[in-house]
Design an enzyme around this catalytic site. Structure first.
Site, PDB file in Angstrom:
ATOM      1  N   GLU A  14      31.883  23.713 -20.266  1.00 41.49           N
ATOM      2  CA  GLU A  14      30.884  24.395 -19.460  1.00 41.49           C
ATOM      3  C   GLU A  14      29.787  23.410 -18.685  1.00 41.49           C
ATOM      4  OE1 GLU A  14      31.080  27.731 -19.086  1.00 41.49           O
ATOM      5  OE2 GLU A  14      31.926  28.716 -20.703  1.00 41.49           O
TER       6      GLU A  14
ATOM      7  N   SER B 259      29.143  34.145 -16.887  1.00 46.27           N
ATOM      8  CA  SER B 259      27.766  33.326 -16.788  1.00 46.27           C
ATOM      9  C   SER B 259      26.759  34.546 -17.208  1.00 46.27           C
ATOM     10  CB  SER B 259      27.593  32.629 -15.747  1.00 46.27           C
ATOM     11  OG  SER B 259      26.543  31.480 -15.875  1.00 46.27           O
TER      12      SER B 259
ATOM     13  N   HIS C  69      32.241  24.836 -16.331  1.00 44.05           N
ATOM     14  CA  HIS C  69      31.690  26.205 -15.984  1.00 44.05           C
ATOM     15  C   HIS C  69      32.361  26.684 -14.444  1.00 44.05           C
ATOM     16  CE1 HIS C  69      28.850  29.128 -16.642  1.00 44.05           C
ATOM     17  NE2 HIS C  69      28.007  29.016 -15.657  1.00 44.05           N
TER      18      HIS C  69
END
Length: 501
Positions: free
Chosen positions: A324, A195, A420
């Site tokens: 995600e 991320s 995610h």
């Protein structure tokens, strides 16, 4: 053989540190942990908005058996990864996990991991980031901390810019100077992150001043910063206005830490109370706090830098999960079901020709409803198009640039999507760690963890994850956890985002 009761002690440049063993020294799978070692002085007082300053040396053996203080204060609640916060002021630390402490001749490859959290949250103290599995595979592992939010990335007249980036550089310089004492090879350092951490390692890949600090990169769901100078100044002025202080170093330093964190959230938010409010701004402008194009440390966007050939010779693996941020749109599906998907995409800024092509390329997702389609669109705009752009840019700059792409397609049994953060415990092969079952279910597939982690370990050791590299003609992509009837490596594996690239 070292006695099982004897704590490992390693001497590094500033002094000796004492860690602890996990398992019996010399036995298969045993490794030592050294936690909370400072790579810089506490960023407080006069040092609060300064570049990192090397710590003072110490004479006695320093215990390194607990995680150091974290820049994150309290549980932010914004990530799916358990990332504990640790109180204290000395927040610039590294954690080292090694199977061979003190064996400076071992020269094992090194993995340095940078945590995510949108550049405003996250912690290196997560049980998911423990390097035990990589140690088992002959890799010394390091996790690091850095200043977050406005303290780390906000524009402050008279203060060094990109203080969080400077923290990454200082930690990597620490690794270069000290990792041999833990059995690592400073010339074989792979940087990785997820991320915002994935964006961090891509930022470093594009920085000429960082090239001597690592030799390979793995970016999981990389979220690039590249905040423009204009936006950085606007956000800084907005925050000062909310705080009713002058937009100066002295003005910002007068704000208590908790007050500044509260105001940075308000200054960077575009929430107006509507469904998915602020998403359009996020898609168009990116995260509000993060690496800034400051004309000094970072002189151009990461893509521009990669396009100029910076880091072209360094092996790179990058990829994303299939959905995600679909969980965000899914939370609004009751309201979104009344909005035609084409209209919703139009409101997100997608013009009619691109909308038509994009919907045609995502028929299966479209059939799941407006929320699912908007979630895929957000995922593509924020993460998956970045994979393609970086891969294309490196190929255009140097046809021989070693690049590999992947997708993580395993759907969370608790959330219904390849969300995610879901890939992180598979990448670290830590399926038994606290918090994994909440996102990966009670029986996450061990074979998938073996496949993902073994590819990561092979890449750190040998510079090759084990599948066909990316090329402009094939665009080969390794799919982890996808349909078992489809080959694991597919051509044009990101074709569904072509209308957005």
């Amino acid at each position: 053989m070292i006695a099982a009761t004897e704590a490992p002690v390693v001497r590094i440049a500033p002094g000796a540190v004492r860690g602890f063993w996990r398992g019996t020294p010399g036995a298969p799978g045993a490794s030592a942990a050294f936690l909370g070692i400072p790579f810089a002085k506490a960023p407080e007082g006069d040092l609060r908005f300064e570049a990192p300053v090397a710590p003072d040396p110490w004479d006695d053996v320093r215990d390194a058996v607990e995680y150091g203080a974290t820049a994150q204060r309290g549980d932010s609640g914004i990530t799916l990864i358990p990332e504990p916060w640790v109180p204290g002021e000395s927040t610039l630390n590294v954690n080292v996990f090694t199977p061979v402490p003190g064996e400076s001749s071992a020269s094992l490859p090194v993995l340095v991991y940078i945590h995510g959290g949108g550049y405003i949250a996250g912690s290196p103290a997560s049980p998911w980031y423990d390097g035990r599995a990589f140690n088992r595979d002959g890799v010394v592992t390091v996790s690091l901390s850095y200043r977050l939010g406005f303290d780390g990335f906000g524009h402050i007249p008279g203060a060094p810019s990109n203080r969080g980036v400077r923290d990454w550089l200082a930690a990597l310089e620490w690794v270069r100077e000290n990792i041999a004492a833990f059995g690592g090879d400073p010339s074989r350092v792979t940087i990785a992150g997820q991320s915002a951490g994935g964006g961090a390692v891509l930022t470093l890949l594009g920085m000429p001043v960082a090239q001597h600090l690592f030799h390979a990169v793995w970016a999981l769901s990389g979220a690039l910063g590249d905040v423009t100078p204009e936006r950085a100044r606007t956000l800084s002025a907005r925050l000062a206005g909310l705080a009713e202080v002058s937009p100066t170093r002295e003005g910002f330093a007068s704000l208590p830490e908790d007050r500044l964190r509260e105001l940075q959230e308000r200054a960077g938010s575009a929430d107006d109370g509507k469904p998915l409010a602020g998403v359009r701004t996020l898609l168009d402008e990116g995260l509000p706090w993060g690496p800034m194009i400051d004309g000094d440390l970072i002189t151009r966007s990461t893509l521009e830098s990669l396009g100029a050939g910076v880091g072209a010779e360094k092996p790179l693996v990058l990829g994303a999960t299939d959905d995600e941020f679909t969980m965000i749109a899914d939370g609004q599906k009751g309201k979104l079901r009344f909005i035609p998907v084409s209209l919703a995409l139009g409101r997100m800024g997608l013009d009619r020709p691109a909308r038509k092509a994009y919907l045609a390329a995502n028929k299966a997702q479209r059939s799941k409803g407006t929320a699912a389609m908007l979630g895929r669109f957000m995922t593509d705009r924020l993460f998956r198009t970045g994979v393609v752009r970086v891969a294309h840019t490196r190929s255009a700059a140097d046809a021989d640039s070693p690049t590999w792409a992947y997708r993580f397609s395993f759907r969370s049994p608790t959330m219904g999507w390849a969300v995610h953060c879901l890939d992180v415990p598979f990448w670290f092969d830590c399926l038994e760690a606290d918090g994994v079952s909440a996102i990966a279910g009670d029986a996450p597939p061990r074979a998938l963890a073996a496949a993902v982690h073994d590819a990561a370990a092979a890449f750190v050791r040998d510079g090759d994850p084990g599948w066909t590299p990316w090329s402009p003609d094939l665009e080969s992509v390794r799919v982890f956890g996808g349909d078992p009837t489809v080959p694991a490596v597919v051509a044009n594996g990101y074709a569904s985002v072509d209308a957005l690239v």
